[in-house]
Scaffold this active site. Structure first.
Site, PDB file in Angstrom:
ATOM      1  N   ASP A 480       0.763  -1.155   0.035  1.00  0.00           N
ATOM      2  CA  ASP A 480       0.048  -0.047  -0.138  1.00  0.00           C
ATOM      3  C   ASP A 480       0.867   1.296  -0.112  1.00  0.00           C
ATOM      4  O   ASP A 480       2.085   1.159   0.375  1.00  0.00           O
ATOM      5  CB  ASP A 480      -0.925   0.012   1.350  1.00  0.00           C
ATOM      6  CG  ASP A 480      -2.172   0.824   0.942  1.00  0.00           C
ATOM      7  OD1 ASP A 480      -2.496   1.457  -0.060  1.00  0.00           O
ATOM      8  OD2 ASP A 480      -3.161   0.713   1.968  1.00  0.00           O
ATOM      9  N   ASP A 542     -10.724   1.807  -3.726  1.00  0.00           N
ATOM     10  CA  ASP A 542     -11.164   1.427  -2.459  1.00  0.00           C
ATOM     11  C   ASP A 542     -12.807   1.332  -2.493  1.00  0.00           C
ATOM     12  O   ASP A 542     -13.312   0.948  -1.434  1.00  0.00           O
ATOM     13  CB  ASP A 542     -10.733   2.465  -1.463  1.00  0.00           C
ATOM     14  CG  ASP A 542      -9.438   2.079  -0.747  1.00  0.00           C
ATOM     15  OD1 ASP A 542      -8.899   1.071  -0.816  1.00  0.00           O
ATOM     16  OD2 ASP A 542      -8.981   3.076  -0.023  1.00  0.00           O
TER      17      ASP A 542
HETATM   18  C1  DGJ Z   1      -5.706   1.722   1.750  1.00  0.00           C
HETATM   19  C2  DGJ Z   1      -6.186   0.567   0.921  1.00  0.00           C
HETATM   20  O1  DGJ Z   1      -6.628   0.905  -0.269  1.00  0.00           O
HETATM   21  C3  DGJ Z   1      -7.151  -0.209   1.852  1.00  0.00           C
HETATM   22  O2  DGJ Z   1      -7.537  -1.295   1.195  1.00  0.00           O
HETATM   23  C4  DGJ Z   1      -6.419  -0.633   2.929  1.00  0.00           C
HETATM   24  O3  DGJ Z   1      -5.652  -1.713   2.875  1.00  0.00           O
HETATM   25  C5  DGJ Z   1      -5.943   0.583   3.884  1.00  0.00           C
HETATM   26  N1  DGJ Z   1      -5.339   1.607   3.128  1.00  0.00           N
HETATM   27  C6  DGJ Z   1      -5.455   0.512   5.059  1.00  0.00           C
HETATM   28  O4  DGJ Z   1      -4.969   1.162   5.639  1.00  0.00           O
END
Ligand code: DGJ
Length: 715
Positions: A480, A542
């Site tokens: 991430d 997301d």
């Molecule tokens: C952002 C990501 O896009 C999510 O899927 C998740 O992993 C969160 N960060 C966790 O902090």
């Protein structure tokens, strides 16, 4: 032979396209043609000769080898500079020791060879088994000794050409590079439309067209990431080009940092496209004897519309950009705990989710954010990559073993490029974050970024991530990256950060070839070709709400293959009407890419569990086709109230036909399918159809507001 040189002209041929340029007046590289393939020998130089037009503000010169008169503003350049009267956006801009920015590059030499060189420290497409042939053309600025090597690789069968430029300072003084675009192309005409995949967090890569005309359109990112807002990809197309007809010229930048793609329409009736690192906050000191490599641009032309252009990108990205053992392997169906638990979990909670996942046939469980340091919320601990002692008192290996015992693989989340101000790492090395002396350190999600332009920082990250990956049987990493670069000490830092990030990624993917890496940046904030070189898939967004997701996946498919898109059914689907239409639609949308779930499956009722089991079983039957088949877009959610696409591979076709609106209508919906064998018959839901009929008359889709998935098998 895909590269031919005759009459001072370089002719690059792919399966269906030709790209031609020449040397003019022993100096300039002049672009002549990019479009439908010339099968025969052609001499196109007359086209450059016939285009001298005098106007106030043009600066004529005579060809050294003839009496022809030219002006640099009326030539179509392969490489353009500051000075000489071409006032369009230059391919190259630099400041020399005497303070001047004027360059005069002249043709020096060329060579052609089989294969394709690796790009120094940067991701790029690669040759495997003789796929590519390469042309290098060297230009030299005699006054300063700076050489520019333009590198063109032709992937004939893949129907694409790649371009990049290397600068070698062969002079005696250092040079400040101000703008180093990777490629620019001058098209005849300005009546084009330009595709920009624009968006925001949770709404990435929306399809947006605008007319070029005589304006300058800049698609860029200044954030240090390729960004949610704009993607390093564009298409220039004729006004009437659509999915299945017309000319489409694609350019995709293999780079994940701040980028710029500019279209400039001029009064002389040309359109220049330039693509590369964003010059906005870029500078690079090139000392004597040093080299600078620009990122690569992948160029694909289609005279049969946008869909064929996209399919060229899908194939080359899937097969000659992605690497490693997972490149050609079906991607696992996984359950991720993030939307279910956030950072609030225990070992037993994850085991419960895993038990439920195993029961319905999932293949992997992924533990997301919150397993390390003192991370109970997002205020703390990035950089402290050791196990959270209260949540996982028996360590990671205990949890991983319990998950593995159920027949499931285990995956883990990291955010390696980051550091929390509240972390042991920051307390030990407050200077390790990117910052500007004497200025505030702007926090985003309470975090700062590590300065990966420093070797010791890269080495630290490689070590701590390796230690964790070696501590248990971890078979997948979600990488991430949740903030942008705000303050830099100087203008080379963003690119150096990108080079450092690539170095760390290269080290880790090489060291752990059996781990499947997935990139992520607050969802799809870094969904680009650069990342695909290290990680063959990306968390697309997301947003897991079905209708927005249809748009996101549809837009993403213009450049990126389905196998690179992770798509999960999440809480957002459950929110508005638990487990009926919307859940089903979410599942059908997620099954249109790399399918997974983001919820606490242990909380499902018996009926719900059966429903999820059904999706898993269905997906297993179509996974190969969905992930590796040929994609055909059928109805655009950006233009119609529907979102439909299909994939075809061998004897199977999978159709996804969704509706984006809940408007009640009885209008007949008959979808003409694509890519089928017109001489074969297909079975779908126990009915038999002719391939030709399905493509010419169409297939009837019910006018309800649900998502639909149909499987067609040849008989
Ligand atoms: C952002 C990501 O896009 C999510 O899927 C998740 O992993 C969160 N960060 C966790 O902090």
């Amino acid at each position: 032979m895909s590269i031919e040189i005759k009459n001072n002209q370089f002719h690059l041929r792919t399966k269906t396209s030709s790209y031609i340029f020449c040397v003019l007046s022993d100096r300039y590289l002049v672009h002549l043609y990019w479009g439908e393939k010339f099968e025969n020998d052609v001499d196109l130089k007359y086209n450059a000769d016939e285009y001298y037009r005098w106007r106030c503000g043009t600066y004529p010169f005579y060809d050294e080898n003839s009496t022809n008169l030219y002006t640099t503003y009326d030539l179509r350049h392969e490489f353009s500079v500051v000075g000489g009267g071409d006032f369009r956006i230059p391919t190259f801009d630099a400041k020399y020791k005497n303070g001047s920015t004027v360059s005069e590059f002249e043709f020096e030499s060329y060579k052609v060879y089989d294969g394709k060189p690796k790009l120094c420290s940067l991701p790029a497409t690669y040759d495997e088994g003789g796929d590519a042939e390469t042309l290098e053309v060297v230009l030299c600025d005699k006054l300063t000794g700076l050489k520019a090597t333009l590198v063109y690789s032709v992937f004939e069968e893949y129907d694409v050409i790649t371009r990049s430029i290397r600068y070698d300072n062969c002079g005696n003084d250092s040079i400040l590079l101000k703008s180093c675009q990777s490629a620019s192309v001058d098209f005849i005409g300005t009546d084009y439309k330009l595709l920009n995949l624009q968006g925001e967090w949770c709404n990435e890569r929306s399809v947006e067209w605008q007319k070029v005309g005589h304006s300058i359109i800049n698609i860029d990112s200044k954030t240090g990431m390729s960004s949610h807002a704009r993607n390093p990809f564009l298409v220039l197309a004729d006004e009437n080009t659509d999915e299945y007809s017309g000319n489409a010229y694609g350019m995709a930048l293999v780079y994940s940092g701040s980028f710029s793609m500019t279209a400039e329409g001029t009064s002389f009736g040309y359109t220049r496209i330039a693509a590369g690192i964003n010059p906005y906050d870029f500078e690079w000191d090139l000392d004597k004897g040093e080299s600078f490599q620009t990122p690569e641009v992948v160029m694909a032309f289609s005279n049969t519309g946008l869909n064929d252009m996209s399919r060229r990108y899908h194939k080359i990205f899937r097969e000659r950009l992605c690497r490693g053992k997972f490149r050609d392997m079906p991607r696992p169906m996984l359950v991720n705990n993030w939307e279910a638990t956030g950072a609030d979990f225990t070992e037993d909670k994850i085991v419960d989710i895993a038990k439920a996942a195993a029961k319905v046939g999932f293949e992997m469980v992924v533990l997301d954010d919150g397993w390390f340091g003192k991370r109970d919320n997002d205020l703390t601990s990035l950089g402290d990559w050791y196990v959270h002692k209260t949540k996982l008192p028996k360590g990671l290996a205990s949890l991983v073993n319990r998950v593995n015992e159920m027949g499931l693989k285990f995956g883990l989340w990291f955010e390696p490029e980051m550091i929390s101000a509240d972390s042991d790492l920051y307390r030990a090395h407050p200077d390790w974050c990117i910052h500007c002396d004497g200025r505030r350190r702007t926090e985003g999600r309470h975090q700062l970024m590590l300065d990966l332009s420093r070797d010791e920082v890269c080495d630290y990250i490689i070590k701590v991530v390796s230690d964790i990956l070696e501590s248990a049987n971890i078979e997948y990493v979600k990488w991430d990256c949740n903030r942008n670069i705000t303050e830099t000490q100087n203008n080379s830092q963003k690119h150096k950060f990108m080079l450092g990030t690539y170095k760390v990624m290269e080290a880790l993917v090489t060291k752990f070839p059996d781990v499947l890496f997935e990139s992520c940046a607050s969802g799809g904030g870094r969904f680009d070709a650069g990342m695909l070189y290290y990680m063959p898939q990306t968390w697309t967004s997301d947003c897991t709400e079905a209708v927005t997701r249809m748009h996101i996946q549809y837009g993403t498919s213009f450049a990126y293959p389905v196998s690179s898109m992770a798509a999960h059914v999440g809480k957002m689907a459950v929110g508005f009407d638990k487990f009926n239409g919307p859940m089903d639609t979410s599942a059908k949308v997620a099954m249109g890419a790399n399918f997974g779930f983001e919820m606490d499956l242990s909380e499902l009722s018996e009926t719900e569990t059966e429903q999820v089991k059904g999706y898993v079983e269905q997906y297993k039957l179509v996974r190969e086709t969905v992930q590796f088949g040929e994609l055909y877009r059928l109805e655009s959610p950006f233009e119609t109230p529907y979102a439909s696409w299909m994939m075809v591979k061998d004897n199977q076709a999978v159709l996804f036909a969704h509706k984006t609106s809940t408007r009640n209508t009885v209008e007949k919906r008959q979808l003409k399918l694509k890519g089928l064998d017109k001489n074969k018959q297909y079975r779908c839901n126990d009915k038999i159809y002719d391939g030709e009929t399905l493509m010419k008359l169409g297939f009837v889709i019910p006018q309800d507001s649900k998502g639909h998935m149909y499987v067609f098998e040849t008989i």
